[in-house]
Design a protein around this motif. Structure first.
Motif, short mmCIF file in Angstrom:
data_model
loop_
_atom_site.label_atom_id
_atom_site.label_comp_id
_atom_site.label_asym_id
_atom_site.label_seq_id
_atom_site.Cartn_x
_atom_site.Cartn_y
_atom_site.Cartn_z
N SER A 83 41.15 37.30 32.29
CA SER A 83 42.43 36.86 32.83
C SER A 83 43.18 37.95 33.56
O SER A 83 43.11 39.13 33.21
CB SER A 83 43.30 36.33 31.68
N THR A 84 43.94 37.52 34.58
CA THR A 84 44.91 38.41 35.20
C THR A 84 46.21 38.40 34.39
O THR A 84 47.18 39.03 34.77
CB THR A 84 45.18 37.99 36.66
N ASN A 86 48.08 35.40 32.67
CA ASN A 86 48.65 34.14 32.18
C ASN A 86 47.67 33.31 31.35
O ASN A 86 48.08 32.71 30.34
CB ASN A 86 49.16 33.30 33.34
N THR A 87 46.43 33.27 31.76
CA THR A 87 45.43 32.54 30.95
C THR A 87 45.34 33.19 29.58
O THR A 87 45.26 32.50 28.55
CB THR A 87 44.06 32.56 31.65
N GLY A 186 44.31 31.49 43.41
CA GLY A 186 43.66 32.70 42.90
C GLY A 186 42.22 32.41 42.57
O GLY A 186 41.33 32.49 43.43
N ASN A 187 41.98 32.01 41.32
CA ASN A 187 40.63 31.63 40.94
C ASN A 187 40.32 30.19 41.36
O ASN A 187 39.22 29.70 41.15
CB ASN A 187 40.45 31.82 39.43
N ALA A 188 41.33 29.51 41.87
CA ALA A 188 41.21 28.20 42.56
C ALA A 188 41.06 26.99 41.64
O ALA A 188 40.78 25.90 42.09
CB ALA A 188 40.11 28.23 43.62
N ASN A 190 43.59 25.65 39.88
CA ASN A 190 44.78 24.79 39.91
C ASN A 190 44.80 23.86 41.11
O ASN A 190 45.13 22.69 40.98
CB ASN A 190 46.05 25.66 39.87
N THR A 310 54.14 28.58 39.81
CA THR A 310 53.18 28.53 38.71
C THR A 310 53.59 29.26 37.44
O THR A 310 53.09 28.95 36.36
CB THR A 310 51.85 29.11 39.23
#
Ligand code: F0G
Length: 338
Positions: A83-84, A86-87, A186-188, A190, A310
């Protein structure tokens, strides 16, 4: 009501699924007339979907309630993510609630302080990876596979299922789907999830307008970025896992994946806080920066526009501290002119 109870009919859960909830979802859709004015659009046409009011302060909670409930149902050993920030914060909180072990792989020195403190306080096992998010994700996926942990990144399909509910809420609040949706990518996961949600609703669908940071824009460049750079650490990602989902959302909706500079991101971040009263984190402002960019280029949208914010601004006190205003000193007992 929990998000799973609210949207049960549209989610892959059964009566036997143990629901792990912290009261996620049901976030506000805020009318943003000053933003509309700055973009040259009609009053009442621009709305902010503020996901910072979720229990851990980001949209990740929508997916995490689903991923954690299904992990518990399936009897997993523990959960793991890269994770960056938030996850990891969300996984840590929901794993604490579920009573599951949680291991988070974080790119060393590249996670905003608030997010790191959430993982610390919720008791996650923190692994600092010498490398960026993309390296951390590859490592995490391999280790989880080898050792039988459930991955709660957006590679987990239940995450996408939970996150698609945000589209249902937007459509419910507006009485129909918007004409355009602007959001960070980002990781796409969402943008993939929103698009799935809008498609499941049927009827008219929005054009999906995703924005990456200029220094971390693999989907715009059409190739991975080995050393992504941006002030918006949440989306400092060079090789998005859900690339195909993002490109499908763009192409099927007649939308766009574009990029915005850090200066544009920070200007929108500040504008939202000062003019709209909404404090989001820097990455969240990328969608708004994208809206202003296309409007200023004379390619502004027509109809109803939703910008997805977000995560909460309190996640990243370090970036906010850059905007330190002039402060005045005061000695009690003395006169003070306002
Ligand atoms: N905004 C915020 C605040 C995020 O934390 C993220 C992703 C995104 C936007 C982009 O969403 O990845 O689905 O395209 N954060 C992930 C994390 C990568 O680890 O917390 P995406």
């Amino acid at each position: 009501m929990s998000l799973i109870e609210r949207w049960r009919r549209r989610l892959p859960v059964t009566r036997r699924t143990p629901v792990v909830s912290l009261g996620e979802g049901d976030t506000p859709l805020i009318r943003a007339d000053r933003l509309a004015q700055a973009a040259g659009l009609e009053p009442g046409s621009v709305f902010l979907k503020f996901e910072g009011t979720n229990p851990t302060g980001s949209f990740k909670d929508r997916g995490m309630t689903m991923a954690m409930s299904k992990a518990l149902e399936q009897g997993c050993r523990g959960v793991l993510c890269a994770s960056t920030g938030n996850t990891a914060a969300s996984a840590s909180a929901y794993a604490a609630k579920a009573g599951l072990r949680c291991v988070v792989f974080l790119p060393r020195g590249a996670v905003a302080l608030g997010k790191l403190m959430q993982a610390v306080m919720h008791g996650a096992e923190i692994v600092e990876v010498a490398g960026n998010f993309d390296a951390a994700l590859k490592t995490a996926l391999r280790i989880a596979d080898e050792q039988g942990f459930t991955v709660v990144n957006s590679s987990n399909p239940f995450r996408i299922e939970g996150q698609k509910t945000a589209a249902f809420e937007v459509a419910e609040a507006l009485g129909r789907s918007p004409d355009f949706q602007f959001m960070p990518v980002g990781n796409a996961g969402n943008i993939t999830a929103y698009w799935k949600g809008y498609k499941e609703l049927g009827g008219r669908r929005p054009r999906m307008m995703g924005f990456q940071a200029a220094g971390a824009a693999p989907l715009v460049l059409g190739r991975p970025v080995p050393a992504p750079r941006t002030v918006a650490t949440a989306i400092r990602i060079g090789d998005p896992y859900s690339r195909a989902g993002a490109l499908a959302a763009r192409d099927e909706s007649g939308g766009l994946i574009g990029s915005v500079t850090d200066a544009q991101i920070l200007a929108s971040y500040r504008f939202l806080a000062r003019e709209e009263g909404v404090f989001c984190e820097p990455a969240s402002a990328a969608g708004v920066a994208g809206l202003l960019k296309v409007c200023r280029a004379g390619r502004g949208p027509r109809g109803t526009v939703v910008c997805v914010l977000t995560g909460h601004g309190l996640k990243d006190p370090g970036t906010a501290a850059r905007f330190s205003p002039r402060r005045r000193a005061f000695a009690p007992g003395r006169r003070f002119e306002l």
